[in-house]
Design an enzyme around this catalytic site. Structure first.
Site, PDB file in Angstrom:
ATOM      1  N   LYS A 182       0.862  -1.183   0.000  1.00 60.80           N
ATOM      2  CA  LYS A 182       0.000   0.000   0.000  1.00 60.80           C
ATOM      3  C   LYS A 182       0.903   1.240   0.000  1.00 60.80           C
ATOM      4  O   LYS A 182       1.807   1.370   0.831  1.00 60.80           O
ATOM      5  CB  LYS A 182      -0.839  -0.008   1.274  1.00 60.80           C
ATOM      6  CG  LYS A 182      -2.315   0.222   1.070  1.00 60.80           C
ATOM      7  CD  LYS A 182      -3.035   0.021   2.375  1.00 60.80           C
ATOM      8  CE  LYS A 182      -4.471   0.439   2.271  1.00 60.80           C
ATOM      9  NZ  LYS A 182      -5.139   0.346   3.576  1.00 60.80           N
TER      10      LYS A 182
HETATM   11  O1  G3P Z   1      -7.660   0.929   5.570  1.00 60.04           O
HETATM   12  C1  G3P Z   1      -7.960   2.191   5.130  1.00 60.04           C
HETATM   13  C2  G3P Z   1      -9.301   2.746   5.510  1.00 60.04           C
HETATM   14  O2  G3P Z   1     -10.290   1.787   5.386  1.00 60.04           O
HETATM   15  C3  G3P Z   1      -9.328   3.521   6.786  1.00 60.04           C
HETATM   16  O3  G3P Z   1     -10.623   3.812   7.228  1.00 60.04           O
HETATM   17  O4  G3P Z   1     -12.157   4.490   9.035  1.00 60.04           O
HETATM   18  O5  G3P Z   1      -9.729   5.115   9.183  1.00 60.04           O
HETATM   19  O6  G3P Z   1     -11.237   6.230   7.549  1.00 60.04           O
HETATM   20  P1  G3P Z   1     -10.943   4.973   8.295  1.00 60.04           P
END
Ligand code: G3P
Length: 222
Positions: free
Chosen positions: A85
């Site tokens: 990533k």
């Molecule tokens: O893994 C990346 C993403 O899904 C993060 O989500 O909830 O931290 O905005 P969030």
């Protein structure tokens, strides 16, 4: 649409895999920071749980392209099913380009995507996956699902084979909507995955079937 688990917790990953619905896992530095133990051994454990085949996204922490590439190569050696990533940006694009062109052909997932233009550039650089963060867009009053819809439309029109992973999923409605929008994958926190299963009418229905059976039948159930 495939479902990935957005988690670095081995217990959650094992449980979700046993339901037969998970095609991969995405992690990020925040998720790994929440877990105990060494990050390399945690990543190897997760990759093993996924059978060494289903993809596991692991993010680099370096910020300069050359360092990202070196870090990505080190991470990729941990297991055969690792996807690297890389955050969107000039340095990220350079790193994705090098990694995807190199002899080792490291698969990259460009993360922190918030516009169609960013997605186009990531795909051109060689990303196998792009991750639009729909919840974080909704948080600032934008339309996260709308972004996924437009990305799907553009990638389809131009035969782009980069897979769109709808990320930053906050609730089950997001998953329904990104599936309708044509996202290839949604990466879902374990809490939201559990919410997807439940419906009050399902629970009431099971209760009613059991109650009706118990009213008249005393014989063994089949
Ligand atoms: O893994 C990346 C993403 O899904 C993060 O989500 O909830 O931290 O905005 P969030």
């Amino acid at each position: 649409m495939q479902i990935y688990l957005d988690s670095a917790n081995p217990g959650e990953i094992e449980e979700a895999l046993s339901w037969g619905v998970i095609s991969g896992v995405t992690t990020n530095p925040s998720l790994i920071a929440n877990e105990t133990g060494g990050s390399a051994s945690l990543v190897q454990r997760i990759c093993k749980i996924l059978g060494g085949k289903k993809p596991v996204s692991v993010e680099v922490l370096s910020t300069a392209a050359e360092d990202m590439v070196k870090e990505a190569r080190r991470i990729a050696l941990l297991a055969p099913n690792i996807v690297i990533k890389i955050p969107m940006g000039v340095e990220g694009l350079k790193a994705v380009y090098q990694l995807s062109q190199g002899v080792e052909r490291v698969k990259c997932n460009v993360t922190l995507i918030f516009s169609v233009n960013q997605a186009i550039l990531a795909a051109r650089a060689g990303a196998a996956f792009v991750s639009p963060f729909i919840g974080r867009l909704d948080d600032i009053g934008w339309d996260g699902v709308g972004l996924v819809r437009e990305m799907v439309d553009v990638f389809t029109k131009h035969n782009t084979d980069t897979a769109i992973i709808a990320a930053s999923i906050r609730h089950p409605r997001h998953i329904h909507e990104v599936a309708m929008a044509g996202a290839h994958i949604a990466t879902v926190p374990f809490s939201v995955l559990k919410q997807m299963i439940s419906h009050p009418l399902t629970d009431l229905g099971v209760e009613r079937f059991l109650r009706d059976w118990a009213k008249t039948r005393t014989d063994e159930v089949f």
